[in-house]
Every structure is written in C-alpha cells, then in structure tokens.
Design a protein around this motif. Structure first.
Motif, PDB file in Angstrom:
ATOM      1  N   LEU A   1       9.528   7.975  10.287  1.00 56.82           N
ATOM      2  CA  LEU A   1       8.520   7.504  11.239  1.00 56.82           C
ATOM      3  C   LEU A   1       7.958   6.134  10.860  1.00 56.82           C
ATOM      4  O   LEU A   1       7.623   5.340  11.730  1.00 56.82           O
ATOM      5  CB  LEU A   1       7.388   8.525  11.356  1.00 56.82           C
ATOM      6  CG  LEU A   1       7.785   9.867  11.970  1.00 56.82           C
ATOM      7  CD1 LEU A   1       6.663  10.879  11.810  1.00 56.82           C
ATOM      8  CD2 LEU A   1       8.144   9.695  13.428  1.00 56.82           C
ATOM      9  N   ALA A   2       7.870   5.852   9.578  1.00 53.49           N
ATOM     10  CA  ALA A   2       7.352   4.552   9.135  1.00 53.49           C
ATOM     11  C   ALA A   2       8.245   3.411   9.609  1.00 53.49           C
ATOM     12  O   ALA A   2       7.770   2.284   9.790  1.00 53.49           O
ATOM     13  CB  ALA A   2       7.227   4.523   7.617  1.00 53.49           C
ATOM     14  N   GLY A   3       9.515   3.681   9.838  1.00 55.59           N
ATOM     15  CA  GLY A   3      10.436   2.654  10.297  1.00 55.59           C
ATOM     16  C   GLY A   3      10.174   2.181  11.713  1.00 55.59           C
ATOM     17  O   GLY A   3      10.723   1.167  12.134  1.00 55.59           O
ATOM     18  N   LEU A   4       9.340   2.893  12.458  1.00 56.58           N
ATOM     19  CA  LEU A   4       9.050   2.494  13.837  1.00 56.58           C
ATOM     20  C   LEU A   4       8.010   1.379  13.913  1.00 56.58           C
ATOM     21  O   LEU A   4       7.859   0.739  14.952  1.00 56.58           O
ATOM     22  CB  LEU A   4       8.568   3.691  14.659  1.00 56.58           C
ATOM     23  CG  LEU A   4       9.546   4.844  14.774  1.00 56.58           C
ATOM     24  CD1 LEU A   4       8.975   5.926  15.673  1.00 56.58           C
ATOM     25  CD2 LEU A   4      10.884   4.378  15.278  1.00 56.58           C
ATOM     26  N   GLN A   5       7.296   1.171  12.839  1.00 51.78           N
ATOM     27  CA  GLN A   5       6.280   0.114  12.811  1.00 51.78           C
ATOM     28  C   GLN A   5       6.957  -1.240  12.625  1.00 51.78           C
ATOM     29  O   GLN A   5       8.030  -1.339  12.040  1.00 51.78           O
ATOM     30  CB  GLN A   5       5.295   0.350  11.663  1.00 51.78           C
ATOM     31  CG  GLN A   5       4.558   1.663  11.741  1.00 51.78           C
ATOM     32  CD  GLN A   5       3.660   1.774  12.962  1.00 51.78           C
ATOM     33  OE1 GLN A   5       3.048   0.801  13.381  1.00 51.78           O
ATOM     34  NE2 GLN A   5       3.591   2.957  13.531  1.00 51.78           N
ATOM     35  N   ASP A   6       6.322  -2.289  13.135  1.00 51.92           N
ATOM     36  CA  ASP A   6       6.840  -3.639  12.940  1.00 51.92           C
ATOM     37  C   ASP A   6       6.748  -4.016  11.476  1.00 51.92           C
ATOM     38  O   ASP A   6       5.778  -3.679  10.796  1.00 51.92           O
ATOM     39  CB  ASP A   6       6.041  -4.654  13.771  1.00 51.92           C
ATOM     40  CG  ASP A   6       6.359  -4.571  15.249  1.00 51.92           C
ATOM     41  OD1 ASP A   6       7.497  -4.224  15.596  1.00 51.92           O
ATOM     42  OD2 ASP A   6       5.467  -4.880  16.054  1.00 51.92           O
ATOM     43  N   ARG A   7       7.742  -4.720  11.014  1.00 53.11           N
ATOM     44  CA  ARG A   7       7.709  -5.249   9.657  1.00 53.11           C
ATOM     45  C   ARG A   7       6.915  -6.545   9.665  1.00 53.11           C
ATOM     46  O   ARG A   7       6.790  -7.188  10.698  1.00 53.11           O
ATOM     47  CB  ARG A   7       9.125  -5.506   9.157  1.00 53.11           C
ATOM     48  CG  ARG A   7       9.883  -4.220   8.923  1.00 53.11           C
ATOM     49  CD  ARG A   7      11.210  -4.500   8.302  1.00 53.11           C
ATOM     50  NE  ARG A   7      11.886  -3.256   8.000  1.00 53.11           N
ATOM     51  CZ  ARG A   7      13.176  -3.173   7.744  1.00 53.11           C
ATOM     52  NH1 ARG A   7      13.915  -4.242   7.746  1.00 53.11           N
ATOM     53  NH2 ARG A   7      13.714  -2.013   7.485  1.00 53.11           N
ATOM     54  N   PRO A   8       6.399  -6.956   8.504  1.00 54.06           N
ATOM     55  CA  PRO A   8       5.677  -8.228   8.454  1.00 54.06           C
ATOM     56  C   PRO A   8       6.580  -9.375   8.905  1.00 54.06           C
ATOM     57  O   PRO A   8       7.773  -9.402   8.611  1.00 54.06           O
ATOM     58  CB  PRO A   8       5.317  -8.379   6.974  1.00 54.06           C
ATOM     59  CG  PRO A   8       5.383  -7.000   6.419  1.00 54.06           C
ATOM     60  CD  PRO A   8       6.416  -6.268   7.217  1.00 54.06           C
ATOM     61  N   LYS A   9       6.002 -10.286   9.648  1.00 50.68           N
ATOM     62  CA  LYS A   9       6.747 -11.433  10.161  1.00 50.68           C
ATOM     63  C   LYS A   9       6.843 -12.512   9.093  1.00 50.68           C
ATOM     64  O   LYS A   9       5.947 -12.686   8.290  1.00 50.68           O
ATOM     65  CB  LYS A   9       6.054 -12.015  11.405  1.00 50.68           C
ATOM     66  CG  LYS A   9       5.811 -11.002  12.508  1.00 50.68           C
ATOM     67  CD  LYS A   9       7.100 -10.616  13.179  1.00 50.68           C
ATOM     68  CE  LYS A   9       6.827  -9.773  14.401  1.00 50.68           C
ATOM     69  NZ  LYS A   9       7.533  -8.552  14.463  1.00 50.68           N
ATOM     70  N   SER A  10       7.919 -13.249   9.143  1.00 47.81           N
ATOM     71  CA  SER A  10       8.058 -14.372   8.222  1.00 47.81           C
ATOM     72  C   SER A  10       7.346 -15.584   8.809  1.00 47.81           C
ATOM     73  O   SER A  10       6.970 -15.602   9.967  1.00 47.81           O
ATOM     74  CB  SER A  10       9.538 -14.686   8.001  1.00 47.81           C
ATOM     75  OG  SER A  10      10.123 -15.075   9.217  1.00 47.81           O
ATOM     76  N   GLY A  11       7.170 -16.597   8.011  1.00 42.14           N
ATOM     77  CA  GLY A  11       6.544 -17.821   8.489  1.00 42.14           C
ATOM     78  C   GLY A  11       5.173 -18.024   7.882  1.00 42.14           C
ATOM     79  O   GLY A  11       4.719 -17.260   7.032  1.00 42.14           O
ATOM     80  N   LEU A  12       4.518 -19.050   8.349  1.00 40.96           N
ATOM     81  CA  LEU A  12       3.200 -19.399   7.834  1.00 40.96           C
ATOM     82  C   LEU A  12       2.150 -18.398   8.298  1.00 40.96           C
ATOM     83  O   LEU A  12       2.247 -17.868   9.405  1.00 40.96           O
ATOM     84  CB  LEU A  12       2.796 -20.789   8.312  1.00 40.96           C
ATOM     85  CG  LEU A  12       3.653 -21.936   7.787  1.00 40.96           C
ATOM     86  CD1 LEU A  12       3.233 -23.238   8.458  1.00 40.96           C
ATOM     87  CD2 LEU A  12       3.507 -22.057   6.294  1.00 40.96           C
ATOM     88  N   PRO A  13       1.138 -18.164   7.489  1.00 42.14           N
ATOM     89  CA  PRO A  13       0.054 -17.274   7.920  1.00 42.14           C
ATOM     90  C   PRO A  13      -0.788 -17.943   9.007  1.00 42.14           C
ATOM     91  O   PRO A  13      -0.711 -19.152   9.208  1.00 42.14           O
ATOM     92  CB  PRO A  13      -0.761 -17.061   6.643  1.00 42.14           C
ATOM     93  CG  PRO A  13      -0.443 -18.232   5.786  1.00 42.14           C
ATOM     94  CD  PRO A  13       0.954 -18.648   6.129  1.00 42.14           C
ATOM     95  N   ARG A  14      -1.586 -17.140   9.682  1.00 41.37           N
ATOM     96  CA  ARG A  14      -2.472 -17.679  10.719  1.00 41.37           C
ATOM     97  C   ARG A  14      -3.431 -18.690  10.111  1.00 41.37           C
ATOM     98  O   ARG A  14      -3.839 -18.574   8.966  1.00 41.37           O
ATOM     99  CB  ARG A  14      -3.274 -16.556  11.362  1.00 41.37           C
ATOM    100  CG  ARG A  14      -2.409 -15.657  12.217  1.00 41.37           C
ATOM    101  CD  ARG A  14      -3.300 -14.766  12.983  1.00 41.37           C
ATOM    102  NE  ARG A  14      -3.942 -15.575  14.010  1.00 41.37           N
ATOM    103  CZ  ARG A  14      -4.199 -15.150  15.229  1.00 41.37           C
ATOM    104  NH1 ARG A  14      -3.884 -13.939  15.559  1.00 41.37           N
ATOM    105  NH2 ARG A  14      -4.780 -15.919  16.097  1.00 41.37           N
ATOM    106  N   ILE A  15      -3.821 -19.648  10.918  1.00 43.27           N
ATOM    107  CA  ILE A  15      -4.751 -20.687  10.482  1.00 43.27           C
ATOM    108  C   ILE A  15      -6.164 -20.277  10.896  1.00 43.27           C
ATOM    109  O   ILE A  15      -6.407 -19.965  12.054  1.00 43.27           O
ATOM    110  CB  ILE A  15      -4.391 -22.043  11.120  1.00 43.27           C
ATOM    111  CG1 ILE A  15      -3.005 -22.467  10.640  1.00 43.27           C
ATOM    112  CG2 ILE A  15      -5.424 -23.088  10.790  1.00 43.27           C
ATOM    113  CD1 ILE A  15      -2.470 -23.676  11.336  1.00 43.27           C
TER     114      ILE A  15
END
Length: 124
Positions: free
Chosen positions: A73-87
């Motif tokens: 069930l944990a696999g249904l969640q979005d994984r963290p996105k790559s890239g810069l963090p929010r400003i």
C-alpha cells in the motif's frame, strides 16, 4: 492473439484497505485512482479496459500493479520529486501574491523582499 494480464492477487486485508482508499474523500485523487486501478486488476479486468476506464495507458496499469506488488500500500503514494526545493514559505508567498494583486507595486518590490531575506533563493 490477445494477451491477458495476470490477475492481481490480494489478501482480504489488502482488498479492504484498497476499498477504504477508493472511497476516501480525504486522500489525493491520484492515490484514489491507483486504488481503483488495483481493485479492477484484482477482479481480472484486462489492462486495456482498466486503462480506458481511467484515461491512462496500459503500461501505467502494469506500473501500478508492479509497484503495489513490490511495495504494498505504501507504493501507491507519490515518491519525493527531484529538483530544487520550493522557494520561501507559504506565508511569504501569500503576502507577495496579495501585494501583486491588490497594490500598484514599486518596480523593485520583489528585489526589496528578497533583499530582506524573506524570500530566499533556497530554503536551507
């Protein structure tokens, strides 16, 4: 010759949890859709029919079946996105948006906010 996908095997507990996720008004819509895809796969529907029902491709159906098999069930969640963090943070961005929408801004207003350190290039 049409190839049929293997039926997704679920335990009674997994089926119950997916049904709760499917009916949840508080989960993100993408997670709800993934739960619905898996429940249809467990009921033996072909990938093409599941894909058509949810507006995704058959490989997407395969992807979520595989991810569920590997991570549960944990696999249904979005994984963290790559890239810069929010400003900046939400409060500073809301203040900036309010100023832009309701005031005639000074040409250097954004630079002044950034210079005060309230809107950094990256949160550290």
């Amino acid at each position: 010759m049409t190839r049929t996908a293997a039926k997704l095997e679920l335990s009674a507990d997994e089926r119950q949890q997916l049904a709760l996720m499917r009916d949840s008004p508080s989960l993100p819509p993408l997670v709800v859709r993934r739960a619905k895809i898996l429940l249809m796969a467990a009921d033996g529907y072909p990938h093409v029919e599941i894909a058509r029902q949810f507006g995704v491709s058959p490989p997407t159906v395969s992807f979520w079946k595989k991810r569920f098999t590997e991570h549960g069930l944990a696999g249904l969640q979005d994984r963290p996105k790559s890239g810069l963090p929010r400003i900046g943070d939400a409060e500073v961005l809301a203040e900036l948006l309010s100023k832009v929408l309701h005031e005639t801004p000074h040409p250097f207003a954004l630079l002044r906010i950034a210079a005060k350190g309230r809107l950094s290039s990256r949160d550290r």
